[in-house]
Design an enzyme around this catalytic site. Structure first.
Site, PDB file in Angstrom:
ATOM      1  N   GLU A   1     -10.667  -1.211  -3.416  1.00 55.44           N
ATOM      2  CA  GLU A   1      -9.972  -0.543  -2.320  1.00 55.44           C
ATOM      3  C   GLU A   1      -8.808   0.281  -2.866  1.00 55.44           C
ATOM      4  O   GLU A   1      -8.624   0.409  -4.076  1.00 55.44           O
ATOM      5  CB  GLU A   1      -9.473  -1.575  -1.309  1.00 55.44           C
ATOM      6  CG  GLU A   1      -8.493  -2.583  -1.874  1.00 55.44           C
ATOM      7  CD  GLU A   1      -8.065  -3.634  -0.853  1.00 55.44           C
ATOM      8  OE1 GLU A   1      -8.733  -3.776   0.185  1.00 55.44           O
ATOM      9  OE2 GLU A   1      -7.050  -4.322  -1.108  1.00 55.44           O
TER      10      GLU A   1
ATOM     11  N   ASP B   1       0.843  -1.215   0.000  1.00 50.45           N
ATOM     12  CA  ASP B   1       0.000   0.000   0.000  1.00 50.45           C
ATOM     13  C   ASP B   1       0.872   1.256   0.000  1.00 50.45           C
ATOM     14  O   ASP B   1       0.643   2.183   0.794  1.00 50.45           O
ATOM     15  CB  ASP B   1      -0.915   0.033   1.218  1.00 50.45           C
ATOM     16  CG  ASP B   1      -1.494  -1.324   1.575  1.00 50.45           C
ATOM     17  OD1 ASP B   1      -1.849  -2.072   0.651  1.00 50.45           O
ATOM     18  OD2 ASP B   1      -1.585  -1.636   2.776  1.00 50.45           O
TER      19      ASP B   1
END
Length: 328
Positions: free
Chosen positions: A205, A40
């Protein structure tokens, strides 16, 4: 969603460690200690330095960590520090997916801890950051924050909620002091509806938003992060609150066009060369998910021959993996 992986390796060697029980594979993983294991990831260029952060998979209990360097390719232990320590703000574990920005001489940080989004500040991007011991949205789980400030100065928090087991990207107005959201404005922007988004699980996401030629682009990832088919697509809108129209040729970054498993959940930054780049993570290998590796490629726009918004593209043949001399 995320996983946890913890290990310690000596400098400059290959280590063999066993994946945690949260990993989708149970075999041993060979790890090159020169890789940066930020899932991420986010990167930004400021005052002649590149700053790299993300979900630090060797150990998500420490807090939020930053690597810094004078280039985006190589980092050293001298530029590796924990800027938000466990206990300095909300959270005790699962420190994920940070976003940094500066305004009026203050450094700001949004991050996920204990599956809730929180906010912290510092006088310097190098930290230390601190904040209140409470999340922005306290009554339900929420992850993957991205702040977008629109032309009128209003701040929008893009984030992920999953009350029914389906990860959807929501958008809400963020309070002026970044302490909470206007719940009446909170609504779904992206849901997993396309075939490429539901290969494994129902997950959308990792939002990142930018504006180009008057059009908003929402870049996102889809599928369970453990899937080799975890991939990146985008949607466009003429309004920051949508409706969002998904690009017809999604995904634009995937195992199919890169050769790397689990490509996803990244961020956009502009380098010293004024080029746009997309930083993201991949699986450790085709047979093991974690610890996920940080990767970077150039990103650009092309004119749409059919009319409509310009096409956002990734320079697939330019992907590289930034390196670091030591992790711990």
């Amino acid at each position: 969603m995320k996983t946890i992986f913890r290990f310690i390796l000596p400098l400059g060697v290959l280590g063999i460690v066993t994946c945690s029980k949260n990993n989708s594979s149970s075999q041993n993983v060979i790890i090159d200690s020169s890789n940066i294991f930020m899932a991420d990831p986010t990167m930004f260029y400021q005052d002649g330095k590149y700053y790299l952060s993300g979900t630090y998979e060797p150990d998500t209990r420490d807090g939020i960590r930053i690597f810094s360097s004078d280039n985006m390719h190589s980092f050293s232990n001298a530029g590796n520090k924990i800027v938000l320590k466990n206990g300095a703000a909300y959270g005790t574990d699962l420190y994920w997916a940070p976003q940094f920005w500066s305004n009026n001489g203050q450094a700001n940080l949004l991050y996920t801890a204990n599956e809730h989004i929180a906010y912290a500040t510092s006088s310097s991007i190098d930290g230390p950051f601190s904040g209140q011991n409470k999340p922005i949205i306290a009554d339900r789980k929420n992850i993957d924050p991205f702040l977008y400030t629109d032309d009128d100065g209003k701040k929008y928090l893009f984030h992920v909620e999953f009350p029914d087991g389906t990860n959807r990207i929501y958008t809400a107005l963020l309070n002026d002091d970044n302490s909470g959201i206007d719940e009446s404005s909170n609504k779904v922007s992206i849901s997993p509806t396309e075939r490429w988004e539901t290969v494994m699980g129902k997950v959308t996401e990792g939002p990142t938003v930018l504006k180009h030629n008057g059009v908003y682009y929402l870049i996102y990832s889809a599928n369970d992060f453990r899937s080799q088919s975890y991939a990146v697509g985008y949607a466009t809108s003429t309004s920051i609150t949508g409706p969002w129209i998904k690009y017809s040729n999604n995904p634009i970054l995937s195992k199919e066009n890169t050769g790397y498993s689990g490509t996803g959940h990244g961020d956009v930054f502009t380098g010293a060369d004024n080029q746009m780049y997309y930083i993201f993570h991949t699986h450790n290998s085709d047979s093991a998910v974690t610890p996920r590796k940080t990767a970077i490629t150039r990103m650009f726009f092309e004119k749409n021959p059919a009319g409509g918004p310009d096409i956002l593209k990734m320079a697939i043949d330019e992907i590289f993996f930034p390196k670091v001399s030591i992790h711990n």
